[in-house]
Design an enzyme around this catalytic site. Sequence first.
Site, PDB file in Angstrom:
ATOM      1  N   GLU A 103       0.897  -1.070   0.061  1.00  0.00           N
ATOM      2  CA  GLU A 103      -0.089   0.025  -0.005  1.00  0.00           C
ATOM      3  C   GLU A 103       0.589   1.020   0.080  1.00  0.00           C
ATOM      4  O   GLU A 103       0.350   2.171  -0.580  1.00  0.00           O
ATOM      5  CB  GLU A 103      -0.898  -0.046   1.067  1.00  0.00           C
ATOM      6  N   GLU A 123      -3.296  -9.565   3.608  1.00  0.00           N
ATOM      7  CA  GLU A 123      -4.214  -9.133   4.884  1.00  0.00           C
ATOM      8  C   GLU A 123      -5.239 -10.406   5.094  1.00  0.00           C
ATOM      9  O   GLU A 123      -5.594 -10.777   6.048  1.00  0.00           O
ATOM     10  CB  GLU A 123      -4.704  -7.762   4.754  1.00  0.00           C
TER      11      GLU A 123
HETATM   12  C1  3H9 Z   1      -1.047  -5.043   7.057  1.00  0.00           C
HETATM   13  O1  3H9 Z   1      -0.229  -4.539   6.466  1.00  0.00           O
HETATM   14  C2  3H9 Z   1      -2.442  -4.404   7.331  1.00  0.00           C
HETATM   15  C3  3H9 Z   1      -2.341  -3.067   6.516  1.00  0.00           C
HETATM   16  O2  3H9 Z   1      -3.088  -3.503   5.227  1.00  0.00           O
HETATM   17  C4  3H9 Z   1      -2.854  -1.900   6.933  1.00  0.00           C
HETATM   18  C5  3H9 Z   1      -3.508  -1.711   8.189  1.00  0.00           C
HETATM   19  C6  3H9 Z   1      -4.097  -0.330   8.556  1.00  0.00           C
HETATM   20  N1  3H9 Z   1       4.918  -7.882  11.361  1.00  0.00           N
HETATM   21  O3  3H9 Z   1       8.329 -15.173   7.972  1.00  0.00           O
HETATM   22  P1  3H9 Z   1       9.819 -14.994   8.343  1.00  0.00           P
HETATM   23  C7  3H9 Z   1       8.446 -11.601  11.530  1.00  0.00           C
HETATM   24  S1  3H9 Z   1      -1.165  -6.826   7.826  1.00  0.00           S
HETATM   25  C8  3H9 Z   1       5.430  -8.436  12.501  1.00  0.00           C
HETATM   26  O4  3H9 Z   1      10.218 -16.069   9.124  1.00  0.00           O
HETATM   27  P2  3H9 Z   1      10.879 -15.000   5.654  1.00  0.00           P
HETATM   28  C9  3H9 Z   1       8.232 -13.042  11.584  1.00  0.00           C
HETATM   29  O5  3H9 Z   1       7.224 -13.490  12.743  1.00  0.00           O
HETATM   30  C10 3H9 Z   1       0.620  -7.482   7.450  1.00  0.00           C
HETATM   31  N2  3H9 Z   1       6.528  -9.265  12.599  1.00  0.00           N
HETATM   32  O6  3H9 Z   1      10.604 -14.687   7.140  1.00  0.00           O
HETATM   33  C11 3H9 Z   1       9.540 -13.572  11.884  1.00  0.00           C
HETATM   34  O7  3H9 Z   1       9.743 -13.379  13.439  1.00  0.00           O
HETATM   35  P3  3H9 Z   1      10.653 -14.303  14.372  1.00  0.00           P
HETATM   36  C12 3H9 Z   1       0.570  -7.674   6.128  1.00  0.00           C
HETATM   37  C13 3H9 Z   1       6.592  -9.846  11.235  1.00  0.00           C
HETATM   38  O8  3H9 Z   1      11.849 -14.547   5.186  1.00  0.00           O
HETATM   39  C14 3H9 Z   1      10.298 -12.674  11.213  1.00  0.00           C
HETATM   40  O9  3H9 Z   1       9.565 -11.598  11.165  1.00  0.00           O
HETATM   41  N3  3H9 Z   1       1.743  -8.371   5.728  1.00  0.00           N
HETATM   42  C15 3H9 Z   1       5.977  -9.370  10.154  1.00  0.00           C
HETATM   43  O10 3H9 Z   1      10.567 -16.543   5.697  1.00  0.00           O
HETATM   44  C16 3H9 Z   1      10.760 -13.368  10.028  1.00  0.00           C
HETATM   45  O11 3H9 Z   1       9.661 -13.716   9.320  1.00  0.00           O
HETATM   46  C17 3H9 Z   1       2.077  -9.739   5.771  1.00  0.00           C
HETATM   47  O12 3H9 Z   1       1.170 -10.493   6.024  1.00  0.00           O
HETATM   48  C18 3H9 Z   1       4.929  -8.294  10.186  1.00  0.00           C
HETATM   49  N4  3H9 Z   1       4.227  -7.675   9.209  1.00  0.00           N
HETATM   50  O13 3H9 Z   1       9.538 -14.285   5.162  1.00  0.00           O
HETATM   51  C19 3H9 Z   1       3.464 -10.242   5.478  1.00  0.00           C
HETATM   52  N5  3H9 Z   1       6.460 -10.075   8.935  1.00  0.00           N
HETATM   53  O14 3H9 Z   1      12.059 -13.901  13.682  1.00  0.00           O
HETATM   54  C20 3H9 Z   1       4.055 -11.100   6.788  1.00  0.00           C
HETATM   55  C21 3H9 Z   1       7.232 -11.062   9.356  1.00  0.00           C
HETATM   56  O15 3H9 Z   1      10.421 -13.461  15.916  1.00  0.00           O
HETATM   57  N6  3H9 Z   1       5.409 -11.751   6.462  1.00  0.00           N
HETATM   58  N7  3H9 Z   1       7.433 -10.788  10.717  1.00  0.00           N
HETATM   59  O16 3H9 Z   1       9.949 -15.543  14.370  1.00  0.00           O
HETATM   60  C22 3H9 Z   1       5.429 -12.616   5.785  1.00  0.00           C
HETATM   61  O17 3H9 Z   1       4.795 -13.003   4.787  1.00  0.00           O
HETATM   62  C23 3H9 Z   1       7.019 -13.206   5.669  1.00  0.00           C
HETATM   63  O18 3H9 Z   1       7.392 -12.718   7.137  1.00  0.00           O
HETATM   64  C24 3H9 Z   1       7.974 -12.465   4.683  1.00  0.00           C
HETATM   65  C25 3H9 Z   1       9.436 -12.904   4.976  1.00  0.00           C
HETATM   66  C26 3H9 Z   1       7.615 -13.005   3.281  1.00  0.00           C
HETATM   67  C27 3H9 Z   1       7.777 -10.979   4.799  1.00  0.00           C
END
Ligand code: 3H9
Length: 719
Positions: A103, A123
């Site tokens: 976004e 999301e």
């Molecule tokens: C949103 O954006 C809402 C909006 O529309 C507006 C609202 C008003 N937050 O997955 P990994 C942590 S909703 C906090 O193992 P990879 C994860 O827990 C969000 N923490 O790495 C982990 O922590 P730990 C929409 C996050 O390389 C560490 O980072 N976004 C977040 O395999 C490493 O993650 C998503 O849904 C986060 N957003 O994959 C994306 N993301 O080391 C969610 C990650 O303590 N994230 N962490 O276990 C992902 O899909 C994957 O993490 C990503 C990296 C592909 C980014």
Amino acid sequence: MARYELVKRSVALITLTNPPVNALSSAVRHAMAKSMEQALNDPKVTAVVICGENGRFCGGADIREFAGPLRGPPLVPLLDAIEAGEKPVVAAIEGVALGGGFELALVCHYCIAHFKARLGLPEVTLGILPAAGGTQRLPRLIGIPAALELITTGRHISAQEALKLGIVDQVTEQNACEVAVEFALRAVAKPLSSRRVSMLTTPCPPDLDALLEVVTMEVKKKARGVMAPLACIQAVRAAATMPYSKGIKRESELMATLFNSGQARALQYCFFAQRTAGKWTLPSGAQWNNSKPREIRSAAIIGLGTMGRGIVVSLARAGISVIAVESEKKLLETGKQMVIGMLERDAKRRGVSASLNLLKFTLSLQDLKDVDLVIEAVFEDMALKKRVFQELSKVCRPATLLCTNTSGLDVDALAGVTDRPHLVVGMHFFSPAHVMKLLEVVCGPRSSSETIATAMSLGKRMGKVSVAVGNCPGFVGNRMLKPYLDQATFLLEEGATPEQIDKALEDFGFAMGVFRMSDLAGLDVGWRIRKESGLTGPDVDPKNPPRRRHGRRYCPIPDMVCEQGRFGQKTGRGWYMYDKPGGTNAKPDPLIQNLLEMYRSRYAIQPRNISDKEIIERCLFALANEGFRILEDGIAARPEDIDVIYLFGYGFPRHRGGPMFYASMVGLERVLERLEHYHQAHPDVPHLEPSPLLKKLVACGSPSVQTWREHIKTMHSHL
Ligand code: 3H9
């Protein structure tokens, strides 16, 4: 949290610095707002580039913050201000631009993406919607059909696809940030009005209602009872029918209904549980971050049945050389043809070449002497498996890891017949192994930390969600399945039908009810196990009452079904009837209805009306109750591990979070009270007796699932 630099004398470079994914935490939003203000107010600055540190643009809003009250500047006005600014802003996307990160890119006037970058609005998978303008801007930019697909599925797209859709302006193989700075310098004199996506008119198809109707039907079919995709469709409708200022309000209202819902909490719990599950730990202190896995270059699979074939495909896909062994020429040839076909189809689907050169097929165990790791996938028979392990011990070099794919036999008993018990571990794949994401890594009491680390890391390399579990009959998943299946068959005795029970479970969110699932898996496997364990068949003492075994209630109906040669889909008959053997279209079978009626009259059981509520409570509370016992016994380290096993191995609906999270959402006190009630009604069913851990947690005030571990850490661990 955001670094501000002036580059090329006139470009403000804002770098998000919140590792590991540069999530938009309150501190980042605050720093971004300040940096943008500085850039817009500084007369030296003519353009702005936004990028993320460590080659990752931004993983979206900080999901951890969702549990607490909103702090710091809200995202929507911040993004609106970036878009409205009078200086061109260019997003330099490397790594990922997801959720709020995407976004953010949408409000930048231009986007440069590295060719390896991935973009998406995931999301919906967290039970919410893209509420920082994503549902309003994306349809304006790429049209309703494409936006609907991306927003309702949460699918990640490549930079190339984003370019084709018109989301990014340029894809580069060079440093995206440097390219973006040059791009920004060239953009300075150009008018910005057409680059403000919120000002565009949504290209609206003439048959909007029909299109939305079709997508709604599809979504309802795919994700029964899940709220977020339906809210996404409503938000996109607003983008098509309302001006931006009204659409954004609608988006915010819809977000408000989702944000605090149980489904959003469950889905966000699943996100973190999946990541926690990989962080295994042993009582010795060995754990995921202090145990080094061995590098596995070559592996062997013994047995080319359904499981073996799937494992070979998964290994080859991960780039590992595989030697596949069978005991007979014909079986070897059939297995080989099937593996090659599976790999070729898979490669075609993924647009890559099939890694057939990694495969070798043999009848001789002698060929395994140099492999790094062996996975045994022969018939589920302890004597046979022991013979294989003894043989492997003699043939393989002393450092070779020996793994078993048993779905419930004693891993330590197998380790005991080898010359290297510390190098023996269970790798329990789920069928079909090249599709199912779950891997239970079964740690025997003598498995070394290096062995466990290697099995966990190999699972990850094969694209599996690996969970370390202790060694007990059935481990975690299959041990819990027993009380669940038992309850379903007891309910049949008492008056329910397979279709009623399945419907209740499918309405709850399971893709398949328990009887349809059993028909798919094959009923003969469980029958053979029951015969081998003396629960049915000629070895049972005729004086034994048919509905009791070992002092407990026993339901012989599944045995009666199998005695009629009804083994499920493969025989065209099981709990349901199918058009033909191998058919998948399940229809209620009057013969099963007759069988149930005769059975009830033979044992003078007065059938009663059973509510869906009772079906859900009896099946799922018995399931969770066994989960509590598994935690007590130290077979699983934490409730998250159990939930991940059920989500990825048994089709537990993700929006319910898994059996343990579901129990916590229902309320532990209520679960305890219902189990006590059912146990009183069925005292000969020990699985309904509430576990001591459940009682202890209730006595401690029903703490949140994330803290249960503190209440069990004194208990004995098998991990
Ligand atoms: C949103 O954006 C809402 C909006 O529309 C507006 C609202 C008003 N937050 O997955 P990994 C942590 S909703 C906090 O193992 P990879 C994860 O827990 C969000 N923490 O790495 C982990 O922590 P730990 C929409 C996050 O390389 C560490 O980072 N976004 C977040 O395999 C490493 O993650 C998503 O849904 C986060 N957003 O994959 C994306 N993301 O080391 C969610 C990650 O303590 N994230 N962490 O276990 C992902 O899909 C994957 O993490 C990503 C990296 C592909 C980014």
